[in-house]
Design a protein around this motif. Sequence first.
Motif, PDB file in Angstrom:
ATOM      1  N   ASP A  15       0.843  -1.198   0.000  1.00 59.35           N
ATOM      2  CA  ASP A  15       0.000   0.000   0.000  1.00 59.35           C
ATOM      3  C   ASP A  15       0.884   1.256   0.000  1.00 59.35           C
ATOM      4  O   ASP A  15       1.788   1.393   0.825  1.00 59.35           O
ATOM      5  N   HIS A  16       0.610   2.165  -0.939  1.00 55.67           N
ATOM      6  CA  HIS A  16       1.401   3.396  -1.077  1.00 55.67           C
ATOM      7  C   HIS A  16       0.486   4.614  -0.914  1.00 55.67           C
ATOM      8  O   HIS A  16       0.745   5.703  -1.401  1.00 55.67           O
ATOM      9  N   TRP A  52       5.056   2.822   5.717  1.00 52.96           N
ATOM     10  CA  TRP A  52       5.610   2.451   4.408  1.00 52.96           C
ATOM     11  C   TRP A  52       7.023   1.895   4.545  1.00 52.96           C
ATOM     12  O   TRP A  52       7.331   0.824   4.021  1.00 52.96           O
ATOM     13  N   VAL A  80       3.370  -1.657  -6.121  1.00 54.47           N
ATOM     14  CA  VAL A  80       2.902  -0.714  -5.108  1.00 54.47           C
ATOM     15  C   VAL A  80       1.628  -0.069  -5.635  1.00 54.47           C
ATOM     16  O   VAL A  80       1.443   0.099  -6.837  1.00 54.47           O
ATOM     17  N   ASP A  82      -1.329   2.978  -5.274  1.00 52.33           N
ATOM     18  CA  ASP A  82      -1.906   4.224  -4.741  1.00 52.33           C
ATOM     19  C   ASP A  82      -3.067   4.621  -5.669  1.00 52.33           C
ATOM     20  O   ASP A  82      -4.067   3.931  -5.695  1.00 52.33           O
ATOM     21  N   LEU A 105      12.137   0.820  -5.967  1.00 52.85           N
ATOM     22  CA  LEU A 105      11.429   1.400  -4.815  1.00 52.85           C
ATOM     23  C   LEU A 105      11.871   2.840  -4.573  1.00 52.85           C
ATOM     24  O   LEU A 105      11.058   3.709  -4.228  1.00 52.85           O
ATOM     25  N   VAL A 108      10.031   5.101  -6.764  1.00 53.46           N
ATOM     26  CA  VAL A 108       8.655   5.349  -6.311  1.00 53.46           C
ATOM     27  C   VAL A 108       8.655   6.348  -5.152  1.00 53.46           C
ATOM     28  O   VAL A 108       7.823   7.256  -5.086  1.00 53.46           O
ATOM     29  N   PRO A 110       8.635   7.526  -0.941  1.00 57.92           N
ATOM     30  CA  PRO A 110       7.621   7.308   0.091  1.00 57.92           C
ATOM     31  C   PRO A 110       6.268   7.869  -0.353  1.00 57.92           C
ATOM     32  O   PRO A 110       6.220   8.698  -1.258  1.00 57.92           O
ATOM     33  N   PRO A 111       5.179   7.408   0.283  1.00 61.22           N
ATOM     34  CA  PRO A 111       3.867   7.916  -0.113  1.00 61.22           C
ATOM     35  C   PRO A 111       3.756   9.414   0.187  1.00 61.22           C
ATOM     36  O   PRO A 111       4.378   9.926   1.113  1.00 61.22           O
ATOM     37  N   CYS A 120      -6.863   7.030  -3.920  1.00 63.57           N
ATOM     38  CA  CYS A 120      -5.889   5.967  -3.703  1.00 63.57           C
ATOM     39  C   CYS A 120      -6.559   4.719  -3.144  1.00 63.57           C
ATOM     40  O   CYS A 120      -7.474   4.817  -2.328  1.00 63.57           O
TER      41      CYS A 120
END
Lengths: 655, 459
Positions: A15-16, A52, A80, A82, A105, A108, A110-111, A120
């Motif tokens: 989950d992002h 995260w 991932v 969102d 990663l 991408v 952090p969220p 999301c």
Amino acid sequence: MKIFSESHKTVFVVDHCPYMAESCRQHVEFDMLVKNRTQGIIPLAPISKSLWTCSVESSMEYCRIMYDIFPFKKLVNFIVSDSGAHVLNSWTQEDQNLQELMAALAAVGPPNPRADPECCSILHGLVAAVETLCKITEYQHEARTLLMENAERVGNRGRIICITNAKSDSHVRMLEDCVQETIHEHNKLAANSDHLMQIQKCELVLIHTYPVGEDSLVSDRSKKELSPVLTSEVHSVRAGRHLATKLNILVQQHFDLASTTITNIPMKEEQHANTSANYDVELLHHKDAHVDFLKSGDSHLGGGSREGSFKETITLKWCTPRTNNIVFSSISELHYCTGAYRISPVDVNSRPSSCLTNFLLNGRSVLLEQPRKSGSKVISHMLSSHGGEIFLHVLSSSRSILEDPPSISEGCGGRVTDYRITVVPLASVIVKESLTEEDVLNCQKTIYNLVDMERKNDPLPISTVGTRGKGPKRDEQYRIMWNELETLVRAHINNSEKHQRVLECLMACRSKPPEEEERKKRGRKREDKEDKSEKAVKDYEQEKSWQDSERLKGILERGKEELAEAEIIKDSPDSPEPPNKKPLVEMDETPQVEKSKGPVSLLSLWSNRINTANSRKHQEFAGRLNSVNNRAELYQHLKEENGMETTENGKASRQ
Amino acid sequence: PESLCRRTVSGDGHGEALSNMDDYDKTCLESALVGVCNIVQQEWGGAIPCQVVLVTDGCLGIGRGSLRHSLATQNQRSESNRFPLPFPFPSKLYIMCMANLEELQSTDSLECLERLIDLNNGEGQIFTIDGPLCLKNVQSMFGKLIDLAYTPFHAVLKCGHLTADVQVFPRPEPFVVDEEIDPIPKVINTDLEIVGFIDIADISSPPVLSRHLVLPIALNKEGDEVGTGITDDNEDENSANQIAGKIPNFCVLLHGSLKVEGMVAIVQLGPEWHGMLYSQADSKKKSNLMMSLFEPGPEPLPWLGKMAQLGPISDAKENPYGEDDNKSPFPLQPKNKRSYAQNVTVWIKPSGLQTDVQKILRNARKLPEKTQTFYKELNRLRKAALAFGFLDLLKGVADMLERECTLLPETAHPDAAFQLTHAAQQLKLASTGTSEYAAYDQNITPLHTDFSGSSTERI
């Protein structure tokens, strides 16, 4: 064993969404002030990881262990989720490593806590996971191609590990329903496609993670069959190290791993180099390495793991290796090993772990002892690295069913000690109606070989079965042999011109120049280096040979021990001796001679043939021909002229 | 209600009788099987295949302890009184019934016994007597068992032109590689072709499925075994075995060569299936030719690579062992390093993170001498923090470096302050997460400074 079980394909869906940016509320002190510098300085405030970060590092650790133990055929696809699904890699083997995943990663990031939570959802990722499970892997493709009409035997199963923050049990139910529905739809699509496969079995592992100190809104639920294709389980786990522990347990379950703790590893202290303390290192590996414990119910051997994670570990004791393991590995060590399994240290960067792994990576092997209540010592395992990979070898420690077998010297051919190449090729070829050029060449080679043997005065490989006493003298043997050979070849000369050529060769060789005769006699006194391996096959009494080789073994063993003892003194754990591949040669002069009496190897038989062939291509240097132990005596004629030792040999060489 | 029947159970470790159990006056097959189970495990462990021969009259007992009762309750067992089948070791259960088929079929006996075989994962067989119960028919039944389970495995060992007839003992078991995609058990060839030789150090204690004695045998023209060449003391000097001992045999040549050279021979057992032949000496100075089977497949030993790609030294452009035999092409290095060989970053335990921060700090205090190591460690931390989305850490370490800068002693080299400030600044930029400064593959490089000239150049 099934190659294409659920663990062939693992999809991580992490989950992002914005709430994953929340702190896990477990602090990490990172500013550990060193002594003497602390006056007046306030350490920096501890920081904490986000949900995260906890999720990503725990899943990376899962992958680390999996890739260490199964570098092939166990694949991960990382997604991932969102506002959409981001698939970070593919099923291809090149994409299967930590570096690739870490780089993806990082891209991408952090969220974003300020993103619109309404847009999301973890659902995007779950849908993509089902989609990706339908995609064929290179291994599945290869197996299907290989099996052709049986291609349907190749299974398509997989596992989805979803790390999210769910709102409630009914939210979880909704996620499960979505997965089930998506599988149903995609299986329909896959049925009509060549490069997609229907999902036969999917294991959904839903992990709800939440900040430490909060109440979980989701309850745990053990594995449940939702449909013939889908099973699902729910784990509600606090973030931080609890999540990491959970994934560690899961990777063990999913890949049938077990834990072994190596105990009593002696290691120099970092601060006090003179003292040595004993450490323990926990390793994971396939559980088959414990097969003997599992089946005999001997699990009392291990206590709980230090992590307190309820998993069992089996304790094995380090046996400090004798240094000759590596020095003499080429001649001594061939353990009876019933399995070898790749390992992964539980705590890969800890000092004890890296000391152990570096020690092994340097080429050492360590035997491991099973602690037994009775106090008897049983070596049951061995840790050893092969090309940068460490394996736990299972050594057979139970009774062998091959106890006390008869020695090979007591069986067929055991009484014969004189094994060599004979005239076989010629005898079998000459009787053919027509010969190829190669056949002629082979026959000529055989004849040259015999000439060479006679020149060196080698005994002929005549079977002595049924003969008493010493039999005819060697010269006589050769005369008989040449006569027989001539008769044999003559009997076939009318077949072809090529047969004729063989005879010509034979006749040419029989009419030796006088010089040849002289060299033959000299040959008896020679013991030059070239000859040594050839010596191996000649000039020893049959009944003596086996005892000799046993005696040789004794001598070698003694030499080995002496050398090994010398090694122990100068050895230090950080500087392993390079493997000495041929220690026999440098050891002693005496075993050299003894060695030559052992049975000769195919290799040396073959190289002798090559050497002989080569030696015919040039005139041998007279000095080497006359040499003894590769040393030629100079000015021999002076001795003779002084009337000291007038030998036939000397004359021959001067004339 | 007792039935009087005599029953002997003997387990068998490939031909060696284990034990004969005492006679009891009550048939209790389950406890007999439990007994066998225990004896085999104590003696042989869990890996050695055993043939268990159960001799019974077909009466299964009465009441508690009867086979019917055992089978009826076998699903309701706890871990401590587990039903002994399937045996916890590779096994074949042969049930020898002292009764003919009709007698057994008149009750449910045969069904119950078949259940036993089923419970042993189908490994085993039931034998019954043909015709009336008499010595001859019993002997013939056991003859069938011998033919099935105890026939020696004969093979021809080949190496180029050289061959030898051999017996392989114990009989190699068929092997299933993958029950799903290749369910047919693989059986080894009776022509065992040697395909090459390799140093013991290179093959390096490989894992094997099983290991077998390779005994040369003398065959007469009809192909019947004449003898193994093994002589008894009291035998006639010219007996078949005596003669066989004096006829050269390839096995003896091979064994001696392998022993002297410290090598093993790689032998082809079937398509994509290999094994190794080697000399093995037991403690009593006796030595033997042995064969071990690798797991079938193109690459049974990762450190040797694909078997099909192995070849003679002469095929290589340069001798892979070096001219002085001082190196070896083995073990092969894997494409990707394992985690323990590549300095991975794991921060699951706080100590892991603290160690990495400490390393940076230690090097920071030794600037500019340790500039390279300082940036190496810094970049390692940066990469991991970016991958884990742990941007707070980058900010924290930046703060820490700034503080270090203020703590520098007067004597410190001026470059130290420049590097610390530069590094802190770069980390702060990365901690914003903007793609410009937070690119994973981009490293923080040392600030270029030059203190050699009279004027200090600042960048």
